[in-house]
Design an enzyme around this catalytic site. Sequence first.
Site, PDB file in Angstrom:
ATOM      1  N   HIS A  78     -15.461 -92.033   1.388  1.00 47.30           N
ATOM      2  CA  HIS A  78     -14.029 -92.273   1.559  1.00 47.30           C
ATOM      3  C   HIS A  78     -13.388 -92.541   0.198  1.00 47.30           C
ATOM      4  O   HIS A  78     -13.853 -93.368  -0.565  1.00 47.30           O
ATOM      5  CB  HIS A  78     -13.827 -93.472   2.489  1.00 47.30           C
ATOM      6  CG  HIS A  78     -12.391 -93.830   2.688  1.00 47.30           C
ATOM      7  ND1 HIS A  78     -11.956 -95.127   2.622  1.00 47.30           N
ATOM      8  CD2 HIS A  78     -11.301 -93.069   2.941  1.00 47.30           C
ATOM      9  CE1 HIS A  78     -10.646 -95.147   2.831  1.00 47.30           C
ATOM     10  NE2 HIS A  78     -10.239 -93.904   3.031  1.00 47.30           N
TER      11      HIS A  78
ATOM     12  N   ASP B  46      -7.678 -88.363   3.749  1.00 44.03           N
ATOM     13  CA  ASP B  46      -7.490 -89.816   3.696  1.00 44.03           C
ATOM     14  C   ASP B  46      -6.094 -90.186   4.191  1.00 44.03           C
ATOM     15  O   ASP B  46      -5.099 -89.902   3.528  1.00 44.03           O
ATOM     16  CB  ASP B  46      -7.699 -90.308   2.268  1.00 44.03           C
ATOM     17  CG  ASP B  46      -7.767 -91.814   2.159  1.00 44.03           C
ATOM     18  OD1 ASP B  46      -7.344 -92.516   3.106  1.00 44.03           O
ATOM     19  OD2 ASP B  46      -8.240 -92.303   1.122  1.00 44.03           O
TER      20      ASP B  46
ATOM     21  N   TYR C  97      -5.640 -81.833 -14.301  1.00 44.76           N
ATOM     22  CA  TYR C  97      -6.916 -81.716 -15.029  1.00 44.76           C
ATOM     23  C   TYR C  97      -7.621 -83.066 -15.090  1.00 44.76           C
ATOM     24  O   TYR C  97      -8.832 -83.155 -14.903  1.00 44.76           O
ATOM     25  CB  TYR C  97      -6.699 -81.194 -16.446  1.00 44.76           C
ATOM     26  CG  TYR C  97      -6.247 -79.754 -16.562  1.00 44.76           C
ATOM     27  CD1 TYR C  97      -6.474 -78.818 -15.555  1.00 44.76           C
ATOM     28  CD2 TYR C  97      -5.587 -79.310 -17.697  1.00 44.76           C
ATOM     29  CE1 TYR C  97      -6.054 -77.504 -15.678  1.00 44.76           C
ATOM     30  CE2 TYR C  97      -5.172 -77.990 -17.831  1.00 44.76           C
ATOM     31  CZ  TYR C  97      -5.411 -77.098 -16.821  1.00 44.76           C
ATOM     32  OH  TYR C  97      -5.006 -75.794 -16.937  1.00 44.76           O
TER      33      TYR C  97
END
Length: 153
Positions: A22, A69, A118
């Site tokens: 998670h 999530d 990035y």
Amino acid sequence: MLKGISPLLNADVLHALRAMGHGDDLIIVDANFPSVSTARLTSLGHVLSIDNVSAATAIQAILSVYPLDGFVDDAAGRMEVVGSPGEIPVVQREVQSVIDAAEGKSWPMVPIERYAFYDRAKQAYCVIRTGERRFYGCFALRKGVVPPDEYQT
């Protein structure tokens, strides 16, 4: 082959998705992204591939087994277009439709500036390179939880 699991989800990808916890980030990128060098810096340490398919097709397969999530606002993100952060290219609209369908509701992706993307990718659990050749086919998906059976609706 396994029943009920997309054949696009090869053994390496399935292993990584299962091993993630998670809050771990999954980065799905297009063919132009510096995936090998970026993936070296991730928890997994090497790039994974779902070859010869679009970002939307790969993400549809991933979301068939991967929970997003629900505790954060940035569980689904997309790389912003440089110089035009409000622009949403077709590839990103396709992925947005896949996410909404998988979640059964509107789940807007948050924009992530290119260099911030990035940086997020380097901190991720892993990077999956797709066969997507359109620009800005780069996405971040944060893993959620699978509740116990008694909490499932």
